[in-house]
Design an enzyme around this catalytic site. Structure first.
Site, short mmCIF file in Angstrom:
data_model
loop_
_atom_site.label_atom_id
_atom_site.label_comp_id
_atom_site.label_asym_id
_atom_site.label_seq_id
_atom_site.Cartn_x
_atom_site.Cartn_y
_atom_site.Cartn_z
N ARG A 1 2.93 -5.23 16.83
CA ARG A 1 1.23 -4.19 16.61
C ARG A 1 0.13 -5.43 16.90
O ARG A 1 -1.02 -5.19 17.57
CB ARG A 1 1.08 -4.32 15.27
CG ARG A 1 1.59 -3.16 15.00
CD ARG A 1 1.60 -3.06 12.72
NE ARG A 1 2.34 -4.17 12.53
CZ ARG A 1 2.17 -3.81 11.02
NH1 ARG A 1 1.44 -3.02 10.59
NH2 ARG A 1 1.85 -5.55 10.58
N HIS B 1 -1.43 -9.09 1.60
CA HIS B 1 -1.66 -8.03 2.69
C HIS B 1 -2.60 -7.26 3.56
O HIS B 1 -2.94 -7.74 4.44
CB HIS B 1 -1.15 -6.52 1.58
CG HIS B 1 -1.10 -5.71 2.02
ND1 HIS B 1 -0.07 -5.51 2.64
CD2 HIS B 1 -0.40 -3.99 2.16
CE1 HIS B 1 0.36 -4.12 2.77
NE2 HIS B 1 0.07 -2.68 2.52
N HIS C 1 5.55 -12.70 7.86
CA HIS C 1 5.61 -11.00 7.31
C HIS C 1 6.74 -11.88 6.21
O HIS C 1 8.15 -12.05 6.44
CB HIS C 1 6.10 -10.86 8.12
CG HIS C 1 5.93 -9.12 7.53
ND1 HIS C 1 7.12 -8.56 7.52
CD2 HIS C 1 4.66 -8.55 8.11
CE1 HIS C 1 6.60 -6.94 7.73
NE2 HIS C 1 5.02 -7.06 7.65
N SER D 1 1.08 -0.92 0.08
CA SER D 1 -0.03 0.41 -0.20
C SER D 1 1.07 1.15 0.11
O SER D 1 0.20 1.75 -0.55
CB SER D 1 -1.15 0.18 0.77
OG SER D 1 0.15 -0.29 2.49
C1 LIG Z 1 -0.66 -6.19 7.02
C2 LIG Z 1 0.02 -7.43 6.32
O1 LIG Z 1 0.01 -6.97 4.96
S1 LIG Z 1 1.13 -8.43 7.09
C3 LIG Z 1 1.14 -10.09 5.77
C4 LIG Z 1 -1.00 -9.89 6.08
N1 LIG Z 1 -0.49 -11.42 5.05
C5 LIG Z 1 -1.09 -12.96 5.80
O2 LIG Z 1 -0.75 -12.72 7.17
C6 LIG Z 1 -1.16 -13.90 4.45
C7 LIG Z 1 -0.37 -15.21 5.05
N2 LIG Z 1 1.48 -14.65 5.39
C8 LIG Z 1 2.12 -14.90 3.85
O3 LIG Z 1 1.32 -15.12 2.46
C9 LIG Z 1 3.37 -14.24 3.82
O4 LIG Z 1 3.44 -14.05 5.04
C10 LIG Z 1 3.38 -12.82 3.46
C11 LIG Z 1 3.01 -12.27 1.97
C12 LIG Z 1 2.79 -11.83 4.27
C13 LIG Z 1 5.19 -12.84 3.08
O5 LIG Z 1 5.44 -13.69 1.55
P1 LIG Z 1 7.02 -14.10 1.97
O6 LIG Z 1 7.88 -13.12 2.11
O7 LIG Z 1 6.55 -14.86 0.39
O8 LIG Z 1 6.96 -14.94 3.01
P2 LIG Z 1 7.72 -15.94 3.18
O9 LIG Z 1 9.00 -15.82 1.71
O10 LIG Z 1 8.54 -16.97 4.38
O11 LIG Z 1 7.71 -17.36 1.64
C14 LIG Z 1 8.20 -18.37 1.51
C15 LIG Z 1 7.18 -19.36 1.42
O12 LIG Z 1 6.25 -19.77 2.42
C16 LIG Z 1 4.99 -19.93 2.49
N3 LIG Z 1 4.53 -19.19 3.70
C17 LIG Z 1 4.80 -17.43 4.01
N4 LIG Z 1 3.73 -17.64 5.01
C18 LIG Z 1 2.78 -17.96 4.79
C19 LIG Z 1 1.69 -18.83 6.00
N5 LIG Z 1 0.90 -17.60 6.63
N6 LIG Z 1 1.45 -19.89 5.55
C20 LIG Z 1 1.34 -20.96 4.68
N7 LIG Z 1 2.49 -20.56 4.30
C21 LIG Z 1 3.38 -19.51 4.11
C22 LIG Z 1 4.61 -18.66 0.60
O13 LIG Z 1 3.53 -19.29 -0.28
C23 LIG Z 1 6.27 -19.10 0.36
O14 LIG Z 1 5.85 -20.33 -0.04
P3 LIG Z 1 5.76 -20.52 -2.29
O15 LIG Z 1 7.81 -20.71 -1.79
O16 LIG Z 1 5.15 -22.06 -2.36
O17 LIG Z 1 5.95 -19.91 -2.72
O1 LIG Z 2 5.09 -4.75 6.49
C1 LIG Z 2 4.61 -5.36 4.99
O2 LIG Z 2 5.22 -5.43 4.27
C2 LIG Z 2 2.80 -5.20 5.39
C3 LIG Z 2 2.04 -4.83 6.54
O3 LIG Z 2 2.76 -5.48 7.67
C4 LIG Z 2 2.20 -3.76 6.69
O4 LIG Z 2 1.79 -3.54 5.31
O5 LIG Z 2 1.77 -3.11 7.37
#
Ligand SMILES: CC(=O)SCCNC(=O)CCNC(=O)[C@H](O)C(C)(C)COP(=O)(O)OP(=O)(O)OC[C@H]1O[C@@H](n2cnc3c(N)ncnc32)[C@H](O)[C@@H]1OP(=O)(O)O
Ligand SMILES: O=C([O-])CC(=O)C(=O)O
Length: 482
Positions: free
Chosen positions: A370, A314, A361, A284
């Site tokens: 948070r 996100h 993350h 964002s």
């Molecule tokens: C406010 C925010 O935006 S906070 C984040 C909110 N999003 C979520 O909670 C969704 C669940 N989490 C995720 O999908 C991820 O952890 C993300 C998008 C937040 C970060 O993604 P990345 O930086 O790519 O994470 P990472 O490097 O650890 O990923 C490696 C692998 O683990 C997987 N992985 C990461 N988190 C999770 C999870 N919570 N559950 C299952 N698998 C996961 C990824 O999908 C990736 O798999 P792939 O290699 O088959 O594509």
């Molecule tokens: O930092 C990030 O990539 C995602 C997140 O936790 C936020 O935007 O609040």
């Protein structure tokens, strides 16, 4: 001088308590960041910071402009540019271990230092955070009061925009789509677009950007509430007289949505502070920066940020978390909430090829502070809530499951894991709406940063891209010549 202002900002009782209990480095940093300007308005305070900051950037670029900040590997180019240091963003900085700092202050520090609602508020006022983000200074109570009054004065949404929002197909259109439409509808009042069209010089863009940012931030609670009441309460809105006298943004949001409990006002204040900013590379914030770099005004830029926030990896994850938790409860049925039963259900999610929402993350490598701040709120106000207990139990189970799966870089919970159950406890059960609240908060950080982008005259963003063939040829040529 500094200490006198500190007394003003915190109140004498808080100061005495703080002196005894604070680590000395926090104390020193706090004193350094106290509002030293006698500015009585946020606009004046930002203005006083611009020339010194321009000079600082100039000096840094003169001295270090040709130094290498980072190198980009092929894997990073394919991998979402993860951890590549390639942008400057002043309002907050994320440490993988410690979490976010807003202008150098951690969340617990902001909770201690920023002014609270009178007479007995316990959470920081979002208006104080806005001052901190925009100026880098901890504001006094009267400075925060001036922001509250300014936002209150700007808060009414033009009736023609409300009418257009009322016409949207609420049952079929996700609240985040409505939100993005609403922000775009507000754009026709942009002072920045008007000033640009009239040939205003570049050095003044920040003033119009700030003006738009404040108006937009002020109107978001009413916009969010309109969407909420249209979508989930048959278009029955809270009468304007009930809102007009409300002084702060958190309470205005709570009351406009239709919630009357003081505790919910406090939750909204906390929520707005926690979700405001997360440095510059998240989807964002980066979208707002990118679109703004084309000199698109703050409305257009923020709408872009909202469209990114609406993605399930996100901001939308908070909606996904509540759904997942409720499904988990349903699947558990009469079975107890044991580690083994929860483990099995987590593995079911993973085997179905889904992520476990609210965990992991891109930058953080520990529990998100948070999450911790929201947990503390829950421990105080809803310790016996069944959903809170489920979230607490999952803290013991999910990280182990994710570690066993062996893919994730961070198995710990993020902010989205906790927010839904707090909202639900107070009766805000419509999870489709949760990301709208996130968006209201995210305006504080991303728009503050956008003001600084214009103040510092940052250019249009345009990184170079290459093709897979280019990469192959480039490195093959290099190895032949070596
Ligand atoms: C406010 C925010 O935006 S906070 C984040 C909110 N999003 C979520 O909670 C969704 C669940 N989490 C995720 O999908 C991820 O952890 C993300 C998008 C937040 C970060 O993604 P990345 O930086 O790519 O994470 P990472 O490097 O650890 O990923 C490696 C692998 O683990 C997987 N992985 C990461 N988190 C999770 C999870 N919570 N559950 C299952 N698998 C996961 C990824 O999908 C990736 O798999 P792939 O290699 O088959 O594509
Ligand atoms: O930092 C990030 O990539 C995602 C997140 O936790 C936020 O935007 O609040």
């Amino acid at each position: 001088m500094h200490c006198a202002r500190f007394v003003l900002a915190l109140g004498r009782r808080d100061l005495r308590r703080a002196e005894k209990s604070w680590p000395s480095d926090v104390w020193k940093r706090a004193v350094r960041a106290l509002s030293t300007s006698s500015a009585t308005s946020l606009q004046e305070a930002v203005r006083s910071k611009i020339e010194p900051m321009r000079a600082q950037v100039h000096e840094v670029r003169e001295r270090f402009g040709e130094e290498v900040l980072d190198a980009c590997t092929v894997n990073q180019a394919y991998g979402g540019m993860r951890s590549l240091k390639a942008m400057v963003y002043e309002t907050s900085l994320l440490d993988p271990q410690e979490g976010i700092r807003f202008r150098g202050f951690s969340i617990p520090e902001c909770q201690r230092l920023l002014p609270r609602a009178k007479p007995s508020g316990e959470q920081p006022l979002p208006e104080g955070l806005l001052w901190l983000l925009l100026t880098g200074e901890i504001p006094t109570e009267s400075q925060v009061e001036s922001v509250c009054q300014d936002l209150k004065r700007r808060a009414a949404v033009p009736p023609e925009v409300l009418r257009l929002l009322d016409e949207l197909p609420h049952e079929r259109m996700h609240p985040m789509t409505q939100f993005s439409v609403a922000v775009s509808l507000l754009q026709h009042e942009s002072k920045m677009a008007e000033a640009y069209a009239q040939g205003a010089p570049k050095s003044t863009f920040w003033e119009y950007c700030l003006e738009d940012a404040l108006t937009l931030i002020a109107r978001l609670p009413a916009v969010a509430a309109r969407i909420y009441r249209n979508t989930f309460h048959g278009g029955k809105h809270v009468p304007a007289e009930k809102i007009e006298k409300v002084d702060d943004m958190g309470m205005r949001l709570a009351r406009s949505l239709g919630f009357e409990l003081n505790e919910f006002d406090e939750l909204m204040r906390l929520y707005l502070v926690l979700h405001a900013d997360h440095e510059g590379g998240n989807v964002s914030a980066h979208a707002v920066r990118l679109v703004g770099s084309a000199l698109s005004d703050p409305y257009l830029s923020f709408a872009a940020g909202l469209n990114g926030l609406a993605g399930p990896l996100h901001g939308l994850a908070n909606q996904e978390v509540l759904r997942w938790l409720l499904q988990m409860k349903e699947k558990l049925g009469n079975r107890p909430m044991t580690t083994e039963n929860l483990r099995e259900l987590c593995w079911e999610t993973l085997r179905e090829g889904h992520v476990i929402p609210g965990f992991g993350h891109a930058v953080l490598r520990r529990t998100d502070p948070r999450y911790t701040a929201q947990r503390e709120f829950a421990l105080k106000h809803l310790p016996h809530d069944e959903m809170f207990q489920l979230v607490s139990k999952l803290y013991e189970v999910v990280p182990r499951v994710l570690e066993e799966q062996g893919k994730v870089k961070n198995p710990w919970p993020n902010v989205d894991q906790h927010s839904g159950i707090l909202l639900r406890y107070y009766g805000l059960v419509e999870s489709n709406f949760y990301t709208v609240l996130f968006g209201v908060s995210r305006a504080l950080g991303t728009l503050s940063s956008l003001v600084w982008d214009r103040a510092l005259g940052l250019p249009i963003e345009r990184p170079k891209s290459v093709t897979t063939q280019w990469i192959r040829e480039h490195f093959e040529k290099r190895s032949v010549s070596a």
